[in-house]
Motif scaffolding. Structure first.
Motif, PDB file in Angstrom:
ATOM      1  N   VAL A  19     -49.651  71.700  90.826  1.00 45.31           N
ATOM      2  CA  VAL A  19     -49.634  71.345  89.808  1.00 45.31           C
ATOM      3  C   VAL A  19     -51.149  72.582  90.000  1.00 45.31           C
ATOM      4  O   VAL A  19     -51.193  72.633  88.386  1.00 45.31           O
ATOM      5  CB  VAL A  19     -50.780  70.439  90.014  1.00 45.31           C
ATOM      6  CG1 VAL A  19     -51.987  69.657  88.855  1.00 45.31           C
ATOM      7  CG2 VAL A  19     -50.051  69.058  89.230  1.00 45.31           C
TER       8      VAL A  19
ATOM      9  N   LYS B 115     -47.892  66.973  87.477  1.00 42.89           N
ATOM     10  CA  LYS B 115     -48.402  65.915  87.459  1.00 42.89           C
ATOM     11  C   LYS B 115     -47.776  64.581  88.013  1.00 42.89           C
ATOM     12  O   LYS B 115     -48.337  63.380  88.630  1.00 42.89           O
ATOM     13  CB  LYS B 115     -49.453  65.671  86.547  1.00 42.89           C
ATOM     14  CG  LYS B 115     -50.424  66.967  86.315  1.00 42.89           C
ATOM     15  CD  LYS B 115     -51.236  66.139  84.823  1.00 42.89           C
ATOM     16  CE  LYS B 115     -52.598  67.527  85.200  1.00 42.89           C
ATOM     17  NZ  LYS B 115     -53.641  67.337  84.021  1.00 42.89           N
TER      18      LYS B 115
ATOM     19  N   ASN C 242     -47.934  61.905  91.182  1.00 46.17           N
ATOM     20  CA  ASN C 242     -48.369  61.087  90.607  1.00 46.17           C
ATOM     21  C   ASN C 242     -46.875  60.220  92.002  1.00 46.17           C
ATOM     22  O   ASN C 242     -47.110  59.223  92.428  1.00 46.17           O
ATOM     23  CB  ASN C 242     -48.221  60.498  89.667  1.00 46.17           C
ATOM     24  CG  ASN C 242     -49.349  60.588  88.761  1.00 46.17           C
ATOM     25  OD1 ASN C 242     -50.267  60.798  89.624  1.00 46.17           O
ATOM     26  ND2 ASN C 242     -49.268  60.552  88.141  1.00 46.17           N
TER      27      ASN C 242
ATOM     28  N   VAL D  64     -54.064  62.393  85.879  1.00 49.29           N
ATOM     29  CA  VAL D  64     -54.611  63.130  87.492  1.00 49.29           C
ATOM     30  C   VAL D  64     -54.860  64.311  87.329  1.00 49.29           C
ATOM     31  O   VAL D  64     -54.179  65.133  86.099  1.00 49.29           O
ATOM     32  CB  VAL D  64     -53.422  63.144  88.027  1.00 49.29           C
ATOM     33  CG1 VAL D  64     -53.353  64.386  89.532  1.00 49.29           C
ATOM     34  CG2 VAL D  64     -52.218  62.235  88.420  1.00 49.29           C
ATOM     35  N   GLU D  65     -56.339  64.442  87.526  1.00 46.61           N
ATOM     36  CA  GLU D  65     -56.795  65.589  87.363  1.00 46.61           C
ATOM     37  C   GLU D  65     -56.992  66.245  89.164  1.00 46.61           C
ATOM     38  O   GLU D  65     -57.645  65.913  89.948  1.00 46.61           O
ATOM     39  CB  GLU D  65     -58.351  65.788  86.653  1.00 46.61           C
ATOM     40  CG  GLU D  65     -58.622  65.257  85.264  1.00 46.61           C
ATOM     41  CD  GLU D  65     -57.596  66.269  84.194  1.00 46.61           C
ATOM     42  OE1 GLU D  65     -57.736  67.581  83.909  1.00 46.61           O
ATOM     43  OE2 GLU D  65     -56.476  65.555  83.366  1.00 46.61           O
TER      44      GLU D  65
END
Length: 186
Positions: free
Chosen positions: A48, A111, A115, A126-127
């Motif tokens: 990511v 991302k 997950n 999502v960060e």
């Protein structure tokens, strides 16, 4: 009545140790699974981060090429460059925009993969924080490798499995010894 074994040729002790080694093997397998999960989460996290960095670079490239294309359009309108140069700038801008779309897709896919590894809905926002800090290692490479091999759960599992097999052999051999029991009836 009561039957108390006095001598079983080591069968009871070897059976006990065999069961203990079975517990150790299960613990090692659990540790392997835990470390696999940690590895997968870390790999997805860094994927990511890489995708987000690639996206940032692609967005910056689009902005730079857009300004270059604007400048080329102004020069063309002033008849300072040929139309071919303007078209070339537009092609570069289109390619940069396409690269930005690919980078957007890469971020979304990475991302979703994170997950999935975290057992969350793939569309969950999502960060990730870029909070990676390097801590210097003050050990020689050979020492690090030896420590890693010594603490590797797979190696422990193999060692426990070998010990289990050896205990199984001893347990099977205990059948060749005479057995002695104390029997009490009342």
């Amino acid at each position: 009545g009561l039957v108390q074994p006095l001598f079983t040729g080591g069968a009871l002790f070897n059976q006990y140790r065999l069961e203990q080694l079975g517990v150790d093997v299960a613990k090692a397998r659990s540790m392997i699974a835990r470390e696999d999960i940690i590895l997968n989460v870390k790999a997805a996290y860094f994927t990511v981060l890489k995708a987000e960095k690639t996206h940032a670079v692609a967005a910056q490239a689009v902005e730079q090429i857009r300004s270059h294309e604007q400048m080329a359009r102004n020069f063309f309108e002033q008849e300072m460059i040929a139309k071919n140069d303007l078209l070339e700038a537009r092609v570069r801008l289109a390619q940069a925009r396409q690269d930005l779309i690919r980078a957007d897709n890469g971020v979304a896919i990475s991302k979703a993969s994170l997950n999935t590894v975290l057992h969350q809905d793939v569309n969950e926002p999502v960060e990730v924080a870029d909070a990676v800090t390097d801590t210097p290692v003050r050990m020689a490479l050979a020492d690090c490798q030896a420590l890693a091999l010594q603490n590797r759960p797979l190696m422990k599992q193999i060692d426990f499995t070998i010990q289990q097999t050896e205990r199984g052999i001893k347990l099977a051999g205990s059948g060749y010894f005479p057995k002695s029991y104390l029997v009490y009836n009342y």
